[in-house]
Design an enzyme around this catalytic site. Structure first.
Site, short mmCIF file in Angstrom:
data_model
loop_
_atom_site.label_atom_id
_atom_site.label_comp_id
_atom_site.label_asym_id
_atom_site.label_seq_id
_atom_site.Cartn_x
_atom_site.Cartn_y
_atom_site.Cartn_z
N ASP A 93 0.82 -1.20 0.00
CA ASP A 93 0.00 0.00 0.00
C ASP A 93 0.85 1.25 0.00
OD1 ASP A 93 0.82 -0.67 2.62
OD2 ASP A 93 -0.68 0.67 3.48
N GLU A 137 0.10 -1.48 5.54
CA GLU A 137 1.12 -1.08 6.50
C GLU A 137 0.91 0.33 7.00
OE1 GLU A 137 5.06 0.82 7.58
OE2 GLU A 137 3.63 1.33 6.00
N HIS A 181 5.05 10.61 2.30
CA HIS A 181 3.73 10.95 2.82
C HIS A 181 3.32 12.38 2.48
CE1 HIS A 181 3.94 7.59 6.14
NE2 HIS A 181 4.37 7.18 4.95
#
Length: 536
Positions: free
Chosen positions: A124, A191, A506
């Site tokens: 993911d 995760e 991120h």
């Protein structure tokens, strides 16, 4: 649009076939359909980028998985891709209840007695985009862009975390000259939302003596320890009513923060969008502007520092000019405070339209929420007393939202010491309880105690020095790695984590260094060869 693509799109029989595919999609073999989809979505620029990248096998695999949507918890397509690939190559494979995929690779001839090595990455990716982006992470492929020796994505996260690890593992299946012992390729799920797949791996699922986790982001470093973590969520019941007559709706927004990983980058002095919005609302209150809170949201992921937040408030029209001046001054202050870490920071205020039936919170409740957000801690709590500049304990004020007419505030705590993790968890819980919120905890995961005497670490040091004339830097990481979970499930395993240089994970600024990927993959192959020569 290029001329060649314009001519291609004008070819009417192709339009008919595309329409036919969209109608009869479910009747076509998935392998055939995937080839058609990739062919029609592949931009000419991506072809040019691929031609320049080395190692070709790895980048081709990364491109393929970049075309497959894989948000956390919605990884069916990438899982099917992995299973079909294993089937095509005739490799033993299996999938557990959590949809973790394991592919077994037989040893090279003459290396049958070598220890089993497990390579592991998660499938993911964190899905964050710029506010202006129309990208749909459940449908659209990731669009690449070259950035002076780095690869990034257009207005979204790239997915190099942990897509490069996945691609490296798949590229090994195409290597014909590599000598290696028996391999297990473990692709874990979900995760990013709390190591979900790793927690579900049962002791009988793996046979490996060594586990190489490919989910680190600093080239030339080996990680042999990590922080444990826990999420703490506070929920506050609210009483809503209609706004008093004669009030105007006003949107206050904080945007342009750099954000970032709440573990790897928590030590950097970056702006927290939620905290700055709370400061702005507090200053309005202190200036005598009594307001009614109607809407509040900020942040999007528990493991990301929130880069933006916004609120809609109602107040007297007579206070509009005062609010505008005050917010403009605050914007200047915030930009001075975060001039280096968050150069794009903006604070804005704007009158907006709102229905007369729009429910609002009383001034007392509004003030209570602002005070709660101001009181909740964020950032580094303590540094390690043995490792210089290593964060031991931290907390992240991650998400605030209104859900089912209740305030929900989500936070995450990390520490390499279990006792310190419990202490900061109690700190955050106490602040919530003082505000009258109900508290729950989620995704509590263990840390990973470093073992400097591990024979696997010795192998990594020797192979790195052989290739690059120096030993790697040995570190622990202030982030939750699946390694901590695996060490608890498989205490006999020797574990290490490494990877290429990735920055801005991120965030839409995420990028991976091209040269470091080439060196990382070369090192991985050397490690496997070295381990293959050792006997059980």
């Amino acid at each position: 649009m290029s001329e060649s693509r314009t001519l291609f799109m004008a070819f009417e029989p192709w339009r008919f076939f595309a329409k036919f595919l969209s109608i009869h999609r479910s009747t076509f073999p998935s392998r055939l359909l995937r080839k058609k989809e990739v062919a029609t979505r592949e931009p000419h620029m991506t072809n040019k980028i691929l031609e320049k990248l080395r190692p070709k096998k790895l980048w081709q695999k990364f491109y393929e998985i970049s075309q497959i949507p894989r948000p956390s918890g919605k990884e069916e397509k990438i899982q099917n891709y992995l299973v079909e690939l294993a089937q095509k190559k005739g490799l033993n494979h299996r999938m557990d209840e959590a949809k973790n995929v394991l592919i077994e690779v037989p040893p090279s001839k003459g290396y049958e007695q070598a220890p089993v090595v497990t390579l592991q990455s998660h499938t993911d990716m964190v899905c964050i985009k710029r506010k202006s982006s129309k990208h749909n992470f459940e449908r659209d492929p990731i669009r690449w862009k070259l950035l002076d020796g780095w690869l990034g994505a257009k207005d979204t996260t790239l997915g190099a975390d942990n897509g490069i690890g996945v691609a490296a593992m798949l590229a090994l299946l195409e290597e014909r000259k590599l000598c290696h012992g028996p391999l297990e390729l473990l692709f874990t799920t979900d995760e990013e939302r709390g190591l979900v797949g790793a927690f579900c791996v049962q002791p009988s699922f793996l046979k490996g003596s060594y586990l190489l986790n490919l989910d680190s982001e600093e080239e030339g470093s080996v990680f042999i320890g990590c922080a444990g973590g826990v999420d703490t969520i506070g929920t506050l019941s609210l009483k809503w009513s209609s706004p008093p007559e004669g009030k105007i709706a006003y949107r206050v927004g904080l945007q342009g923060g750099s954000g970032g990983h709440s573990g790897l980058e928590i030590h950097r002095p970056r702006a927290n969008g939620i905290k700055l919005l709370a400061r702005a609302l507090h200053h309005l209150w202190e200036a005598g502007i009594q307001f009614y809170l109607a809407h509040l949201e900020g942040g999007s992921k528990r493991n990301a520092i929130p880069d933006r937040a916004e609120a809609v408030i109602f107040f007297s029209p007579a206070d509009k000019t005062k609010a505008q001046v005050l917010l403009a001054n605050l914007e200047t202050q915030f930009q001075q405070e975060f001039s280096q870490s968050d150069p794009q920071l903006e604070l804005s205020g704007k009158k907006v339209s709102a229905a007369k039936s729009q429910p609002v919170l009383s001034p007392a409740q509004s003030q209570k929420i602002v005070q709660l957000l101001l009181a909740l801690p964020h950032g580094v709590i303590a540094f390690d007393q043995h490792l210089e500049n290593f964060v031991q304990t931290s907390t992240n004020l991650a998400i605030v939202s209104i859900q089912e007419r209740k305030l929900v505030v989500e936070t995450s705590q990390r520490s390499s010491l279990e006792s310190a993790k419990q202490a900061v968890q109690a700190f955050v819980r106490s602040v919530f309880q003082l505000a009258g919120a109900k508290v729950k905890h989620a995704t509590d995961y263990p840390g990973w105690q470093p073992n400097p005497q591990s024979p696997l670490l010795k192998t990594l040091k020797e192979t790195h020095k052989k290739l690059f004339k120096r030993e790697p830097v040995v570190k622990a990481i202030h982030a939750g790695l699946e390694c901590g979970v695996f060490k608890r499930t498989f205490p006999h395993m020797h574990i290490a984590s490494f990877g290429p240089s990735i920055e801005g994970a991120h965030t839409p600024e995420e990028k991976v260094n091209l040269a470091s990927v080439q060196r990382f993959y070369r090192w991985l192959k050397e490690i496997l060869f070295h381990l293959a020569k050792s006997k059980k």
